[in-house]
Design a protein around this motif. Sequence first.
Motif, PDB file in Angstrom:
ATOM      1  N   LEU A 144       0.862  -1.006   0.052  1.00 25.30           N
ATOM      2  CA  LEU A 144      -0.145  -0.098   0.061  1.00 25.30           C
ATOM      3  C   LEU A 144       0.926   1.478   0.080  1.00 25.30           C
ATOM      4  CD1 LEU A 144      -2.897   1.233   0.074  1.00 25.30           C
ATOM      5  CD2 LEU A 144      -2.789   1.016   2.723  1.00 25.30           C
ATOM      6  N   LEU A 145       2.173   1.190   0.752  1.00 25.03           N
ATOM      7  CA  LEU A 145       2.835   2.492   0.863  1.00 25.03           C
ATOM      8  C   LEU A 145       3.501   2.489  -0.482  1.00 25.03           C
ATOM      9  CD1 LEU A 145       3.934   4.526   2.560  1.00 25.03           C
ATOM     10  CD2 LEU A 145       5.555   3.075   3.134  1.00 25.03           C
ATOM     11  N   ALA A 146       3.865   1.372  -1.243  1.00 27.89           N
ATOM     12  CA  ALA A 146       4.481   1.526  -2.256  1.00 27.89           C
ATOM     13  C   ALA A 146       3.611   2.360  -3.533  1.00 27.89           C
ATOM     14  CB  ALA A 146       5.192   0.177  -2.944  1.00 27.89           C
ATOM     15  N   PHE A 152       2.320   9.176  -6.150  1.00 30.15           N
ATOM     16  CA  PHE A 152       2.769  10.467  -6.036  1.00 30.15           C
ATOM     17  C   PHE A 152       3.995  10.786  -6.780  1.00 30.15           C
ATOM     18  CE2 PHE A 152       5.608  13.413  -3.806  1.00 30.15           C
ATOM     19  CZ  PHE A 152       4.931  14.629  -3.496  1.00 30.15           C
ATOM     20  N   LEU A 153       4.971   9.756  -7.098  1.00 29.77           N
ATOM     21  CA  LEU A 153       5.972  10.235  -8.004  1.00 29.77           C
ATOM     22  C   LEU A 153       5.658  10.136  -9.497  1.00 29.77           C
ATOM     23  CD1 LEU A 153       8.660   8.152  -6.268  1.00 29.77           C
ATOM     24  CD2 LEU A 153       8.450  10.684  -6.048  1.00 29.77           C
ATOM     25  N   ILE A 161      10.678   1.396  -8.513  1.00 28.25           N
ATOM     26  CA  ILE A 161      11.998   0.835  -7.547  1.00 28.25           C
ATOM     27  C   ILE A 161      12.382   1.929  -6.337  1.00 28.25           C
ATOM     28  CG2 ILE A 161      14.574   0.621  -7.706  1.00 28.25           C
ATOM     29  CD1 ILE A 161      14.182  -0.191 -10.594  1.00 28.25           C
ATOM     30  N   LEU A 162      12.434   3.102  -6.563  1.00 33.03           N
ATOM     31  CA  LEU A 162      12.372   3.988  -5.360  1.00 33.03           C
ATOM     32  C   LEU A 162      11.290   3.695  -4.360  1.00 33.03           C
ATOM     33  CD1 LEU A 162      13.929   6.373  -4.107  1.00 33.03           C
ATOM     34  CD2 LEU A 162      12.486   7.987  -5.583  1.00 33.03           C
ATOM     35  N   ALA A 163       9.990   3.528  -4.631  1.00 35.55           N
ATOM     36  CA  ALA A 163       8.845   3.402  -3.837  1.00 35.55           C
ATOM     37  C   ALA A 163       9.152   2.225  -3.126  1.00 35.55           C
ATOM     38  CB  ALA A 163       7.507   3.311  -4.760  1.00 35.55           C
ATOM     39  N   ILE A 164       9.483   1.042  -3.685  1.00 40.06           N
ATOM     40  CA  ILE A 164       9.739  -0.150  -3.062  1.00 40.06           C
ATOM     41  C   ILE A 164      10.991  -0.091  -2.096  1.00 40.06           C
ATOM     42  CG2 ILE A 164      10.494  -2.617  -3.206  1.00 40.06           C
ATOM     43  CD1 ILE A 164       8.996  -2.587  -5.983  1.00 40.06           C
ATOM     44  N   ALA A 165      11.877   0.585  -2.415  1.00 38.74           N
ATOM     45  CA  ALA A 165      13.037   0.760  -1.574  1.00 38.74           C
ATOM     46  C   ALA A 165      12.746   1.762  -0.147  1.00 38.74           C
ATOM     47  CB  ALA A 165      14.017   1.490  -2.059  1.00 38.74           C
ATOM     48  N   LEU A 238       1.493   1.579 -12.483  1.00 41.01           N
ATOM     49  CA  LEU A 238       2.218   2.482 -11.382  1.00 41.01           C
ATOM     50  C   LEU A 238       3.747   2.169 -11.702  1.00 41.01           C
ATOM     51  CD1 LEU A 238       0.079   2.649  -8.576  1.00 41.01           C
ATOM     52  CD2 LEU A 238       0.078   4.433 -10.039  1.00 41.01           C
ATOM     53  N   GLY A 239       4.102   1.050 -12.618  1.00 45.39           N
ATOM     54  CA  GLY A 239       5.498   0.519 -12.549  1.00 45.39           C
ATOM     55  C   GLY A 239       5.820   0.746 -14.154  1.00 45.39           C
TER      56      GLY A 239
END
Length: 297
Positions: A144-146, A152-153, A161-165, A238-239
């Motif tokens: 959910l956070l990713a 947003f990005l 990748i940044l969202a998952i990190a 989103l990816g």
Amino acid sequence: MTQNSNLLRAIQPAVRELKVTFYLLNRNLLQRISMVIILLLILIAIFAPVIAPYPGHAISDTNPKDKLLPPSRQYLFGTDELGRDLFSRILYGTRISLRTALLAVGLALLIGAPLGAIAGGLGGIADEIIMRLTDIFLSFPPLLLAIAISSFLGPSLENAILAIAISWWPWYTRIIRGQAVSIRERQFVRAARAIGTPLPKIIFSHILPNTLAPVIVQASMDIGGVILTIASLSFLGLGAQPPIPEWGLLISSSRTYFLNAWWYSTFPGIAIFITVMVFNLIGDGIREVLDPRTRKF
């Protein structure tokens, strides 16, 4: 030379533990098969341009006259709505999935490892601030956070990748912090303090290297989950974006043709299933090896 020698001596316990872990994994037939499949996936990712029968179909080339053809000798996995060879696109998708998973896990480690070492090594206010920040991130489900961060990005593979990190770094911070709290009380750390070694050098040269073994193990377990998360973000738009042949995006593109072209969604789904399964099997095996209650010599 002296600093390099000290660093080598510091990481020797972690290296020995990893060697023992992989030796014990190799004794289990199921784990051995999983490692062979992972090696095969890595080779496919590296040599995809050579193996793929239609490398141009992976990105740019189209062949509308052969659209949505079922599996055949010419097209092993059939074709998509633009006549592109699905077998070639799935091979290239292996490269994309493994690379993005490694980048996401590596970036999460790059964020979480130093923070965990600082929190465990310093203690006090620094520990409280870092761990409370970690708790805030852990209060949200990672997927959910990713999704929220990717939204947003903006939709792209790099942002995914940044969202998952950002979603996964707290897990590594907690692991390393727990290890660091134990290590900072050992004799070699006390000796380093006694001779006046600067605290940052103690944290990054003595404490952090000795926390790497469980973190590397956790990272290997997380790769399968990250691949599934990347596929989920791509499926939601989103990816990865067209025409990138990412597995989740292939399944998303196949929804319109599901009833008439079963192969379009089936083969990317099988690729995701096998990859995630073998990484999870390796992760379960590593967990059993590291648990003294289940370790078998």
